[in-house]
Design a protein around this motif. Structure first.
Motif, PDB file in Angstrom:
ATOM      1  N   ARG A   3      14.796  88.657  43.229  1.00  0.00           N
ATOM      2  CA  ARG A   3      13.957  88.338  42.069  1.00  0.00           C
ATOM      3  C   ARG A   3      13.348  89.594  41.470  1.00  0.00           C
ATOM      4  NH1 ARG A   3       8.530  85.143  44.091  1.00  0.00           N
ATOM      5  NH2 ARG A   3       7.691  86.709  45.507  1.00  0.00           N
ATOM      6  N   ARG A 350      -0.018  87.308  36.160  1.00  0.00           N
ATOM      7  CA  ARG A 350       1.145  87.281  35.261  1.00  0.00           C
ATOM      8  C   ARG A 350       2.399  87.774  35.982  1.00  0.00           C
ATOM      9  NH1 ARG A 350       4.161  84.654  32.158  1.00  0.00           N
ATOM     10  NH2 ARG A 350       5.334  85.857  30.610  1.00  0.00           N
ATOM     11  N   GLU A 353       3.788  85.027  38.097  1.00  0.00           N
ATOM     12  CA  GLU A 353       4.490  84.050  37.270  1.00  0.00           C
ATOM     13  C   GLU A 353       5.897  84.529  36.943  1.00  0.00           C
ATOM     14  OE1 GLU A 353       1.908  83.717  33.946  1.00  0.00           O
ATOM     15  OE2 GLU A 353       0.499  82.345  34.931  1.00  0.00           O
ATOM     16  N   LEU A 354       6.025  85.804  36.581  1.00  0.00           N
ATOM     17  CA  LEU A 354       7.327  86.361  36.222  1.00  0.00           C
ATOM     18  C   LEU A 354       8.260  86.420  37.423  1.00  0.00           C
ATOM     19  CD1 LEU A 354       6.216  89.231  33.811  1.00  0.00           C
ATOM     20  CD2 LEU A 354       7.307  87.060  33.197  1.00  0.00           C
ATOM     21  N   THR A 356       8.172  84.386  39.964  1.00  0.00           N
ATOM     22  CA  THR A 356       8.569  83.009  40.227  1.00  0.00           C
ATOM     23  C   THR A 356       9.667  82.570  39.263  1.00  0.00           C
ATOM     24  OG1 THR A 356       6.354  82.465  41.034  1.00  0.00           O
ATOM     25  CG2 THR A 356       7.742  80.626  40.334  1.00  0.00           C
ATOM     26  N   GLU A 357       9.504  82.958  37.987  1.00  0.00           N
ATOM     27  CA  GLU A 357      10.547  82.636  36.992  1.00  0.00           C
ATOM     28  C   GLU A 357      11.848  83.339  37.343  1.00  0.00           C
ATOM     29  OE1 GLU A 357       8.907  83.766  33.255  1.00  0.00           O
ATOM     30  OE2 GLU A 357       7.283  82.289  33.328  1.00  0.00           O
ATOM     31  N   ALA A 358      11.760  84.584  37.807  1.00  0.00           N
ATOM     32  CA  ALA A 358      12.971  85.342  38.172  1.00  0.00           C
ATOM     33  C   ALA A 358      13.696  84.674  39.327  1.00  0.00           C
ATOM     34  CB  ALA A 358      12.601  86.773  38.523  1.00  0.00           C
ATOM     35  N   ALA A 360      13.676  81.491  40.008  1.00  0.00           N
ATOM     36  CA  ALA A 360      14.286  80.256  39.516  1.00  0.00           C
ATOM     37  C   ALA A 360      15.523  80.530  38.681  1.00  0.00           C
ATOM     38  CB  ALA A 360      13.261  79.473  38.688  1.00  0.00           C
ATOM     39  N   GLY A 361      15.540  81.728  38.058  1.00  0.00           N
ATOM     40  CA  GLY A 361      16.672  82.063  37.189  1.00  0.00           C
ATOM     41  C   GLY A 361      17.868  82.541  37.921  1.00  0.00           C
TER      42      GLY A 361
END
Length: 361
Positions: A3, A350, A353-354, A356-358, A360-361
């Motif tokens: 991530r 922040r 959050e990024l 976590t998004e990474a 998931a991606g």
């Protein structure tokens, strides 16, 4: 792909710039990954000196993790034991008058001692207000701070409640000095900084002249009357002890704090384990859960988060300095440090959050 490799660094930098972030973000991943480093803002606003990867920042209560590591090293060497009672380590004149004799080093490290706190974050005044009546220039060691808590009543019996306690760490510093016969900063330097290769970390006085040491800044208070000092940007020289101690105020760089996390987790390549396996397990296993923060208190460290956000380390906020220092179970070590009051918490949030998004991606 990790991530960290998926992290949109440019977008995050743009967000930090929009937030006027002043400090350093440093994220280390696997050994074969290039760390992510972003340095923004000014270490000295008057001289226009920019923050950089080697800038030293006060790390506030993240220093408690450093104190915990120092105690753990002394435990490994048999100099101290977590079960040692404070009253068996120091003389009568260095004990709070209402100290329960059952209080041990484990109680002090895990915020379960119940000792009176000179900087009570629940019921006490703001930290900077303490130094309006006690000259900060007189505080240059744990025994100086001890004077502020000698007459405070205990808040609970030892082991009865988990209550974040700055004063407990002052007692730990006093115990270290009494047992070793050396100053607290000297013990930390030899037992933590040197073996972990934290060459840019130390305890330097805020009123001294130290190379690459960021000046801590207090934002203008929104409710301050025009023309008063609080209505403008100020340094923290009158809002902090002159010299940091076992409860907060050590100064460090972002890469050095990654080394501290590696010492905590057993990851660091330092020519052998920094802590014995038993001591590391003891230090990193929560003794109590904070009812307020909903985190686990280990022996000088904190466990927080769940799932992909599960992490170990410490955070801290002081007037003029702010730090988030965490090792994630996934392997990333994240350090966000700022030379502005509470300047690290939003950038850290922040970044989480990024990441976590990474993932998931």
């Amino acid at each position: 792909m990790s991530r960290l490799a998926r992290l949109d660094v440019d977008a995050y930098r743009t967000w930090l710039e929009a937030e006027s972030f002043s400090g350093v973000v440093h994220v280390a991943g696997d050994d074969d990954e290039e760390p992510v480093t972003i340095a923004l803002g000014l270490a000295d606003r008057v001289a226009s000196v920019a923050n950089h990867l080697g800038t030293r920042f006060g790390v506030a209560s993240t220093a408690k993790m450093i104190t915990g590591l120092a105690i753990a090293r002394l435990v490994d060497r048999g100099v101290l034991h977590y079960e040692d009672r404070y009253v068996d380590l120091v003389g009568l004149g260095l004990r709070p008058r209402d100290l329960d004799p059952r209080v041990t080093l484990e109680h002090l490290l895990s915020h379960t001692s119940g000792v009176g706190d000179y900087a009570d974050e629940y019921d006490g005044p703001p930290f900077e207000a303490i130094w309006e009546t006690t000259p900060p220039g007189t505080i240059r060691g744990p025994k100086d701070t001890l004077r502020l808590m000698l007459d405070l009543p205990r808040t609970s019996d030892p082991g009865e409640a988990a209550r974040y306690n700055n004063g407990a760490y002052i007692l730990l510093g006093v115990a270290i000095e009494e047992v070793t016969g050396r100053s607290f900063p000297d013990v930390v330097a030899s037992d933590v900084f040197e073996p972990l290769k934290m060459a840019n970390s130390g305890y330097w006085p805020l009123d001294g002249l130290t190379q690459d040491l960021a000046i801590g800044y207090l934002r203008p208070a929104p409710d301050a009357a025009e023309g008063t000092p609080a209505a403008t940007w100020r340094t923290n020289v009158h809002s902090m002890p002159a010299l940091g101690g076992p409860d907060g105020g050590v100064q460090s760089t972002a890469p050095d704090l990654v080394h501290a996390l590696d010492g905590l987790t057993g990851r660091g390549p330092i020519g052998g384990p920094f802590l014995g396996a038993t001591t590391r397990t003891r230090m990193t296993t929560p003794v109590a859960i904070s009812p307020e923060e909903k985190v686990g208190y280990g022996l000088g460290m904190i466990r927080a988060g769940a799932g992909g956000g599960a992490r170990a380390g410490h955070s801290g906020d002081d007037p003029g300095f702010s730090c988030r220092c965490w090792a994630y179970e996934g392997g990333e070590r994240v350090v966000v440090i700022s030379n502005v009051t509470e300047g690290a918490w939003l950038p850290f949030k922040r970044l989480e959050e990024l990441l976590t998004e990474a993932a998931a991606g």
